[in-house]
Write an enzyme that holds these catalytic residues in place. Sequence first.
Site, PDB file in Angstrom:
ATOM      1  N   PHE A 260     -14.734   6.422  19.537  1.00 58.81           N
ATOM      2  CA  PHE A 260     -13.376   6.264  20.086  1.00 58.81           C
ATOM      3  C   PHE A 260     -13.444   6.532  21.607  1.00 58.81           C
ATOM      4  O   PHE A 260     -12.808   7.444  22.123  1.00 58.81           O
ATOM      5  CB  PHE A 260     -12.370   7.217  19.412  1.00 58.81           C
ATOM      6  CG  PHE A 260     -12.421   7.211  17.909  1.00 58.81           C
ATOM      7  CD1 PHE A 260     -11.698   6.282  17.188  1.00 58.81           C
ATOM      8  CD2 PHE A 260     -13.208   8.133  17.212  1.00 58.81           C
ATOM      9  CE1 PHE A 260     -11.736   6.274  15.793  1.00 58.81           C
ATOM     10  CE2 PHE A 260     -13.254   8.127  15.819  1.00 58.81           C
ATOM     11  CZ  PHE A 260     -12.516   7.207  15.109  1.00 58.81           C
ATOM     12  N   ASN A 308     -15.475  -0.646  14.657  1.00 58.65           N
ATOM     13  CA  ASN A 308     -14.645   0.378  14.039  1.00 58.65           C
ATOM     14  C   ASN A 308     -15.533   1.618  13.843  1.00 58.65           C
ATOM     15  O   ASN A 308     -16.562   1.553  13.173  1.00 58.65           O
ATOM     16  CB  ASN A 308     -14.140  -0.151  12.696  1.00 58.65           C
ATOM     17  CG  ASN A 308     -13.218   0.840  12.006  1.00 58.65           C
ATOM     18  OD1 ASN A 308     -13.332   2.051  12.197  1.00 58.65           O
ATOM     19  ND2 ASN A 308     -12.320   0.319  11.209  1.00 58.65           N
ATOM     20  N   ALA A 309     -15.135   2.731  14.422  1.00 59.70           N
ATOM     21  CA  ALA A 309     -15.977   3.931  14.382  1.00 59.70           C
ATOM     22  C   ALA A 309     -16.214   4.423  12.955  1.00 59.70           C
ATOM     23  O   ALA A 309     -17.273   4.972  12.650  1.00 59.70           O
ATOM     24  CB  ALA A 309     -15.349   5.035  15.221  1.00 59.70           C
ATOM     25  N   ASP A 329     -13.184  11.546  19.207  1.00 61.57           N
ATOM     26  CA  ASP A 329     -11.874  11.733  19.855  1.00 61.57           C
ATOM     27  C   ASP A 329     -10.950  10.585  19.477  1.00 61.57           C
ATOM     28  O   ASP A 329     -10.604   9.732  20.295  1.00 61.57           O
ATOM     29  CB  ASP A 329     -12.055  11.799  21.378  1.00 61.57           C
ATOM     30  CG  ASP A 329     -10.728  12.021  22.095  1.00 61.57           C
ATOM     31  OD1 ASP A 329      -9.791  12.564  21.464  1.00 61.57           O
ATOM     32  OD2 ASP A 329     -10.617  11.644  23.275  1.00 61.57           O
ATOM     33  N   CYS A 369      -5.509  14.709  18.424  1.00 61.44           N
ATOM     34  CA  CYS A 369      -4.286  14.761  19.230  1.00 61.44           C
ATOM     35  C   CYS A 369      -3.048  14.600  18.348  1.00 61.44           C
ATOM     36  O   CYS A 369      -1.962  14.334  18.834  1.00 61.44           O
ATOM     37  CB  CYS A 369      -4.321  13.690  20.320  1.00 61.44           C
ATOM     38  SG  CYS A 369      -4.455  12.026  19.668  1.00 61.44           S
TER      39      CYS A 369
HETATM   40  N1  SAH Z   1     -12.096   9.514  24.147  1.00 61.70           N
HETATM   41  C1  SAH Z   1     -11.213   8.846  25.070  1.00 61.70           C
HETATM   42  C2  SAH Z   1      -9.821   8.629  24.537  1.00 61.70           C
HETATM   43  C3  SAH Z   1      -9.798   8.012  23.188  1.00 61.70           C
HETATM   44  S1  SAH Z   1      -8.267   7.358  22.735  1.00 61.70           S
HETATM   45  C4  SAH Z   1     -11.128   9.661  26.344  1.00 61.70           C
HETATM   46  O1  SAH Z   1     -11.375  10.859  26.292  1.00 61.70           O
HETATM   47  O2  SAH Z   1     -10.788   9.098  27.375  1.00 61.70           O
HETATM   48  C5  SAH Z   1      -8.697   6.573  21.274  1.00 61.70           C
HETATM   49  C6  SAH Z   1      -9.492   5.304  21.430  1.00 61.70           C
HETATM   50  O3  SAH Z   1      -9.943   4.921  20.152  1.00 61.70           O
HETATM   51  C7  SAH Z   1      -8.724   4.132  21.994  1.00 61.70           C
HETATM   52  O4  SAH Z   1      -9.422   3.606  23.082  1.00 61.70           O
HETATM   53  C8  SAH Z   1      -8.656   3.127  20.846  1.00 61.70           C
HETATM   54  O5  SAH Z   1      -8.776   1.785  21.299  1.00 61.70           O
HETATM   55  C9  SAH Z   1      -9.862   3.509  20.051  1.00 61.70           C
HETATM   56  N2  SAH Z   1      -9.824   3.235  18.610  1.00 61.70           N
HETATM   57  C10 SAH Z   1      -8.759   3.260  17.784  1.00 61.70           C
HETATM   58  N3  SAH Z   1      -9.153   3.061  16.508  1.00 61.70           N
HETATM   59  C11 SAH Z   1     -10.488   2.920  16.534  1.00 61.70           C
HETATM   60  C12 SAH Z   1     -11.482   2.719  15.532  1.00 61.70           C
HETATM   61  N4  SAH Z   1     -11.148   2.645  14.244  1.00 61.70           N
HETATM   62  N5  SAH Z   1     -12.768   2.655  15.915  1.00 61.70           N
HETATM   63  C13 SAH Z   1     -13.112   2.747  17.215  1.00 61.70           C
HETATM   64  N6  SAH Z   1     -12.219   2.936  18.202  1.00 61.70           N
HETATM   65  C14 SAH Z   1     -10.918   3.023  17.869  1.00 61.70           C
END
Ligand code: SAH
Length: 425
Positions: A260, A308-309, A329, A369
């Site tokens: 993420f 997708n993570a 995150d 969060c």
């Molecule tokens: N870690 C970042 C903030 C993350 S916000 C920092 O500290 O700046 C969450 C992020 O996860 C977003 O960019 C969103 O696009 C991404 N996201 C949402 N669902 C996801 C998923 N299933 N797999 C990977 N990324 C995802």
Amino acid sequence: MPPGQKKGRPSRPQHGRGRPHRPETPAPDRTAPELGPDGLPQVSLVRRGVDRWQAGHPWIYRADLNGDPGLAGGEIVRVTDGRGWFLGKAFYSKHSKIALRWLSYEDVAVDTDFFRQRLAAADAMRRKALPGETTYRLVHGEADQLPGLVVDRYGDYLSAQFLVPAMESRKELIADLLSELFKPRGIVNRSDVGVRNLEGLLPEKGLLRGELPGPVSFDEGLVRMRADLLEGQKTGAFLDQRENHVMASQYASGEALDCFSYVGGFALQLAARAQRVTAVEISDAAAAQLRENAAANRLTNLDVVVANAFDYLRDSLDEGKRFDTIVLDPPSFAKNKDAVAAAIRGYKEINLRAMQLLRPGGYLISASCTYHVDEQAFEDMLASAAADARRRVQIIERRGAGKDHPVLLNLRETRYLKCFVLRVL
Ligand code: SAH
């Protein structure tokens, strides 16, 4: 006990009626609003609302009002108890369940100077807490006594959100004051957020003042970041994690994984220390900006995977991959209380897999969060993930949002970010 109040009984009104005049039984709904001595509409509370107000809670729910005040929404109102004694001033919202948002316990004029002083005070705290910083959250809504207003500063640019009708209708005033106090080159309006629907406001975004030549640059520790204030997520970046980003580099080594990633807040810090970093992000736009940010910092040991993570973590386990440092995150998993159980399951799945993927002695930096999942619930989830992963895990740090995101003691919702540093044995 709020300041300016004597123990045991509500403070007397400073103007006008000295005698109680309202019964304790709920008043019938009105068609014409009742006006106070200074011409402001008056809203009275039932006993439970008075107790909440006096306990310092900055929100009063509609059920705690003494009838419908008959207002359009967006007003500054005088708040009184059921007998007419003055309790303070607040913003009124007509559509939201949260009817009143606290502004003052004192009978002061809520005018241009009132907002000027609150904005200046918010900035003064950041200058003390984060000396020399030029990128920080300048206004954190209720926690800075400016309900419904968020302002992030990115050097010479400001990015703002107006979240309640009373702030929305003062947008030009706030923009004027921000220009006067901070002389930014540009002020962006990022009020394109879902919470505005609860207030009967439509999403909105654009340039409020000045110019925005493109993505803006700002520093995080030794890393130079770039974020798009108009098109990026939130107000452009996740400033609440700034201090945690820099902290993460301290724990980074060997092979690292950042899930993420957004534009690389954690990934770039890891890359400055680790041998190789994989950043997993689902959004193409964010991944593209991340690649640009890595190149601008001459970090060549970073692979950006658009995926997708959840899948990436599962596949990595299946493939027998191992890591020395992992950051999780994710975005908020629960927008309301009903979604908490599903959110906990989501957190548990990714944390369990991350624990299994870590080599002995590896570090897991795990954030949430979701404010409906409090720190204890998050820690319980981590404990259960560790048990199922059959790993012993130490807690090294329990962290939250940076100092520029103050927590209001009587508003748990302002304490939303959890960030644990764990070591898997
Ligand atoms: N870690 C970042 C903030 C993350 S916000 C920092 O500290 O700046 C969450 C992020 O996860 C977003 O960019 C969103 O696009 C991404 N996201 C949402 N669902 C996801 C998923 N299933 N797999 C990977 N990324 C995802």
